[in-house]
Design a protein around this motif. Structure first.
Motif, PDB file in Angstrom:
ATOM      1  N   THR A  76      -5.464  10.840  -5.468  1.00  0.00           N
ATOM      2  CA  THR A  76      -4.111  10.793  -5.321  1.00  0.00           C
ATOM      3  C   THR A  76      -3.352  11.841  -6.238  1.00  0.00           C
ATOM      4  O   THR A  76      -4.116  12.272  -7.411  1.00  0.00           O
ATOM      5  CB  THR A  76      -3.502   9.194  -5.725  1.00  0.00           C
ATOM      6  OG1 THR A  76      -3.687   9.306  -6.917  1.00  0.00           O
ATOM      7  CG2 THR A  76      -4.189   8.308  -4.676  1.00  0.00           C
ATOM      8  N   SER A 104       4.435   3.843  -0.948  1.00  0.00           N
ATOM      9  CA  SER A 104       4.570   5.309  -1.019  1.00  0.00           C
ATOM     10  C   SER A 104       2.896   5.887  -0.911  1.00  0.00           C
ATOM     11  O   SER A 104       2.621   6.835  -0.069  1.00  0.00           O
ATOM     12  CB  SER A 104       5.016   5.866  -2.212  1.00  0.00           C
ATOM     13  OG  SER A 104       6.264   5.341  -2.076  1.00  0.00           O
ATOM     14  N   VAL A 105       1.882   5.478  -1.852  1.00  0.00           N
ATOM     15  CA  VAL A 105       0.792   6.186  -1.876  1.00  0.00           C
ATOM     16  C   VAL A 105       0.127   5.884  -0.501  1.00  0.00           C
ATOM     17  O   VAL A 105      -0.923   6.416  -0.054  1.00  0.00           O
ATOM     18  CB  VAL A 105      -0.022   5.707  -3.205  1.00  0.00           C
ATOM     19  CG1 VAL A 105      -0.543   4.203  -3.166  1.00  0.00           C
ATOM     20  CG2 VAL A 105      -1.365   6.618  -3.461  1.00  0.00           C
ATOM     21  N   ARG A 114      -8.238   5.939  -5.369  1.00  0.00           N
ATOM     22  CA  ARG A 114      -7.785   6.287  -6.711  1.00  0.00           C
ATOM     23  C   ARG A 114      -8.895   6.407  -7.782  1.00  0.00           C
ATOM     24  O   ARG A 114      -8.590   7.227  -8.562  1.00  0.00           O
ATOM     25  CB  ARG A 114      -6.880   4.973  -7.208  1.00  0.00           C
ATOM     26  CG  ARG A 114      -6.313   4.999  -8.641  1.00  0.00           C
ATOM     27  CD  ARG A 114      -5.410   6.215  -8.911  1.00  0.00           C
ATOM     28  NE  ARG A 114      -4.429   5.681 -10.008  1.00  0.00           N
ATOM     29  CZ  ARG A 114      -3.568   6.635 -10.370  1.00  0.00           C
ATOM     30  NH1 ARG A 114      -3.795   8.024 -10.290  1.00  0.00           N
ATOM     31  NH2 ARG A 114      -2.701   6.381 -11.631  1.00  0.00           N
ATOM     32  N   TYR A 168       3.158   8.681  -5.410  1.00  0.00           N
ATOM     33  CA  TYR A 168       3.765   6.971  -5.750  1.00  0.00           C
ATOM     34  C   TYR A 168       5.393   7.064  -5.732  1.00  0.00           C
ATOM     35  O   TYR A 168       5.764   5.785  -5.860  1.00  0.00           O
ATOM     36  CB  TYR A 168       2.999   6.836  -7.115  1.00  0.00           C
ATOM     37  CG  TYR A 168       1.821   6.809  -7.258  1.00  0.00           C
ATOM     38  CD1 TYR A 168       0.962   5.560  -7.128  1.00  0.00           C
ATOM     39  CD2 TYR A 168       0.853   7.806  -7.647  1.00  0.00           C
ATOM     40  CE1 TYR A 168      -0.499   5.555  -7.070  1.00  0.00           C
ATOM     41  CE2 TYR A 168      -0.513   7.725  -7.659  1.00  0.00           C
ATOM     42  CZ  TYR A 168      -0.951   6.726  -7.330  1.00  0.00           C
ATOM     43  OH  TYR A 168      -2.602   6.613  -7.491  1.00  0.00           O
ATOM     44  N   THR A 169       5.873   8.086  -5.370  1.00  0.00           N
ATOM     45  CA  THR A 169       7.197   7.898  -5.180  1.00  0.00           C
ATOM     46  C   THR A 169       7.799   8.699  -3.806  1.00  0.00           C
ATOM     47  O   THR A 169       8.996   8.799  -3.533  1.00  0.00           O
ATOM     48  CB  THR A 169       8.252   8.554  -6.377  1.00  0.00           C
ATOM     49  OG1 THR A 169       7.626  10.056  -6.298  1.00  0.00           O
ATOM     50  CG2 THR A 169       7.729   7.982  -7.707  1.00  0.00           C
ATOM     51  N   ARG A 213       5.365   1.697  -5.025  1.00  0.00           N
ATOM     52  CA  ARG A 213       4.441   2.697  -5.330  1.00  0.00           C
ATOM     53  C   ARG A 213       3.268   2.327  -4.632  1.00  0.00           C
ATOM     54  O   ARG A 213       2.686   3.451  -3.842  1.00  0.00           O
ATOM     55  CB  ARG A 213       4.049   2.413  -7.054  1.00  0.00           C
ATOM     56  CG  ARG A 213       5.167   2.572  -7.788  1.00  0.00           C
ATOM     57  CD  ARG A 213       4.715   2.524  -9.318  1.00  0.00           C
ATOM     58  NE  ARG A 213       3.864   3.280  -9.717  1.00  0.00           N
ATOM     59  CZ  ARG A 213       3.801   4.594 -10.203  1.00  0.00           C
ATOM     60  NH1 ARG A 213       5.214   5.132 -10.327  1.00  0.00           N
ATOM     61  NH2 ARG A 213       2.892   5.487 -10.535  1.00  0.00           N
ATOM     62  N   LEU A 270      -1.913   1.535  -9.872  1.00  0.00           N
ATOM     63  CA  LEU A 270      -0.849   1.992  -9.370  1.00  0.00           C
ATOM     64  C   LEU A 270      -0.083   2.930 -10.508  1.00  0.00           C
ATOM     65  O   LEU A 270       0.802   3.472 -10.276  1.00  0.00           O
ATOM     66  CB  LEU A 270      -0.062   0.972  -8.749  1.00  0.00           C
ATOM     67  CG  LEU A 270      -0.341   0.374  -7.506  1.00  0.00           C
ATOM     68  CD1 LEU A 270       0.122  -0.734  -7.132  1.00  0.00           C
ATOM     69  CD2 LEU A 270      -0.143   1.385  -6.383  1.00  0.00           C
TER      70      LEU A 270
END
Length: 538
Positions: free
Chosen positions: A514, A104-105, A121, A519-520, A101, A431
């Motif tokens: 975000t 990805s981000v 975030r 996250y994916t 995660r 996350l």
């Protein structure tokens, strides 16, 4: 211990050192892109595949200090030193849940550090700064301990003279090693330790396999080794009036053992160098695969720890426990293979020291220099600053090693573990949820840092009055446990309670840049930062 220089071992050591030095400078041309950005210098272009990442993470996490300190802890106190083995087993299922995660981000938004993610975030430069400063403070003594590992090897080989030798002559080999490390890190960035990690890990696996077979044969087998170790641990330590150690942890030490293993597992991937190696990979699948094959290093670590028992059985006597394993190698191995073992330790110091200095430099550049000093800094300026800061970080670690007692470096590294664990709620919590309030996270971090520092300051040992260890009585329970984990629990409680309060009074929560799909996301997905000319949020 030999009084003179072990010429054969030194010759082999120098050969491998020169080989990895050449590799370090050649790494500048390996997969090199045209642009001079922090992605290229500090993250290797985010281009490493499964095996490069595996060697890089292994070289990053299993350091020269690990090679020296884990069996040295067994040598000094017995099975209590094995806590490093279960904690490296616990960590991999944990990171399987959150590292993909984070990858990805970070790729979606061009994040280079954990502080970049925290700022994006939670919309908080203050919280981001707290995470960055904590990371830098925790990393500095860690780098120093890699230099301590090199120094231990040089001492055993007889290089640099005795304690009465002129300080410059005595420390000249370490200064040369430092200079080479600084030069190729500046030139090649993360590509240098990534390439050298292949040599380092190969040498370490060879040395461990040979040691675990060859040394027991010379010592009469594992039955004799454990019998002699048991006899040695049963002897009374005059400094404490208690037995020196035990082959298995006693009931009184089980809380300490368990909390230290759990707390260390939670802290390991909070260190900036762990995240730097992770973000250098080219896809989230690389991270997932690595969480399944990295436990091979834990197997190696378990075998490595047994060397502490072998040192006792071999009758190794050293004033500084950190010299026990290098001395074991010199006494047990032929000179030429002792040189191979010393090279494994020495190179095992260069790889993580390089990654750690790059990680600390990236934190300063992105989350202090760019956020607070030069918001309009270009990618080229960021890279230049990061290169210079990486040199300063290594100079600071070198000064630390040359001017302070080695136990001070060890104690500050233990303190660094307590500190870095306090960034867990902001990073891992962030996350998975945006529920935590940024001010609550900052307050929880502050409580954990203050409690952890003061508690560690109050721990005495037979040799020093303050910072004598990392375990203390847990408030309300009465058992001795790891200070870092106690501080983490306080941190989490404060964060949760204050989040309820701050949400009730509708305190401003900051902007989350975000989105759930970030996250994916994978490298080939639309919108990933590598395919964009400008990283979002910067």
């Amino acid at each position: 211990m030999n009084d003179g220089v072990n010429g054969v071992a030194l010759g082999v050591f120098i050969f491998f050192f020169l080989a990895v030095t050449v590799m370090g400078f050649l790494a500048a041309r390996w997969r090199r892109a045209e642009n001079d950005s922090l992605d290229e210098w500090g993250l290797g272009g985010r281009s490493f595949g499964t095996w490069v990442t595996w060697f890089l993470l292994g070289g990053d996490l299993y350091t020269a200090y690990t090679f020296v300190a884990v069996p040295a802890a067994i040598y000094a106190a017995g099975a209590a030193g094995f806590f490093a083995v279960p904690y490296t087993i616990l960590i991999y299922p944990l990171i399987f849940t959150f590292l993909p995660r984070l990858w990805s981000v970070s790729h979606r938004h061009g994040y280079v550090t954990t502080s970049d993610f925290v700022r994006g975030r939670f919309g908080s430069k203050g919280l981001s700064l707290a995470v960055a400063v904590t990371g830098i403070l925790a990393t500095m003594p860690y780098i120093a301990l890699q230099l301590v590992g090199i120094q231990a090897v040089l001492d055993v080989m007889g290089v640099g003279g005795g304690e009465d030798t002129n300080w410059f002559v005595k420390d000249l080999p370490l200064l040369i090693a430092f200079g080479v490390l600084a030069a190729y890190t500046y030139s090649s960035g993360l590509r240098a330790p990534a390439l050298i990690a292949f040599v380092k890990d190969t040498l370490i696996y060879i040395v461990i396999v040979v040691a675990i077979i060859y040394i027991p044969i010379k010592l009469g087998g594992f039955d004799d080794i454990f019998a002699k170790a048991g006899e040695a641990f049963a002897q009374t330590n005059p400094a404490t009036g208690a037995p020196r150690g035990a082959l298995a942890p006693g009931e009184a030490g089980q809380w300490t053992y368990a909390t230290l293993a759990l707390g260390s597992a939670l802290a390991l991937f909070m260190y900036p160098h762990s995240i730097t190696a992770t973000l250098s990979s080219k896809s989230r699948d690389v991270i997932r695969r690595n969480t399944t094959i990295l436990p091979l290093y834990s197997l190696m670590l378990g075998l490595l720890a047994l060397l502490g028992f072998m040192a006792i059985a071999a009758g190794i006597k050293v004033a500084n426990g950190q010299l026990a394993i290098p001395q074991l190698f010199e006494d047990m191995f032929p000179d030429w293979f002792a040189g191979v073992a010393f090279a494994a330790i020495g190179i095992g110091a260069l790889v993580p020291a390089a990654i750690m200095s790059i990680a600390a430099a990236n934190l300063f550049t992105r989350n202090i220099y760019k956020d607070f000093i030069r918001p309009d800094a270009t990618p080229e300026q960021e890279t230049k600053v990061s290169k210079l800061v990486s040199l300063l970080v290594k100079v600071g670690a070198l000064v630390f090693v040359l001017t302070m007692d080695k136990t001070v470096a060890i104690n500050f590294q233990l303190l660094g573990g307590i500190w870095i664990l306090q960034t867990f709620p902001a990073l891992v919590g962030g996350l998975f949820t945006r529920w935590f309030h940024r001010w609550a996270l900052l307050a929880g971090w502050a409580v954990g840092m203050v409690y952890g520092t003061l508690a560690a300051y109050g721990v005495a040992s037979p040799t020093q009055e303050h910072f004598g260890g990392s375990s203390k009585e847990i408030p309300g329970i009465g058992e001795i446990g790891y200070i870092g984990l106690t501080a983490f629990v306080l941190n989490a409680v404060v964060t949760i309670v204050l989040t309820f309060v701050l949400k009730a009074v509708k305190a401003p929560e900051g902007i989350d840049e975000t989105s759930p799909e970030d996250y994916t996301a994978d490298a080939g997905d639309p919108g990933v930062q590598r395919d964009l000319p400008v990283a979002a949020g910067h």
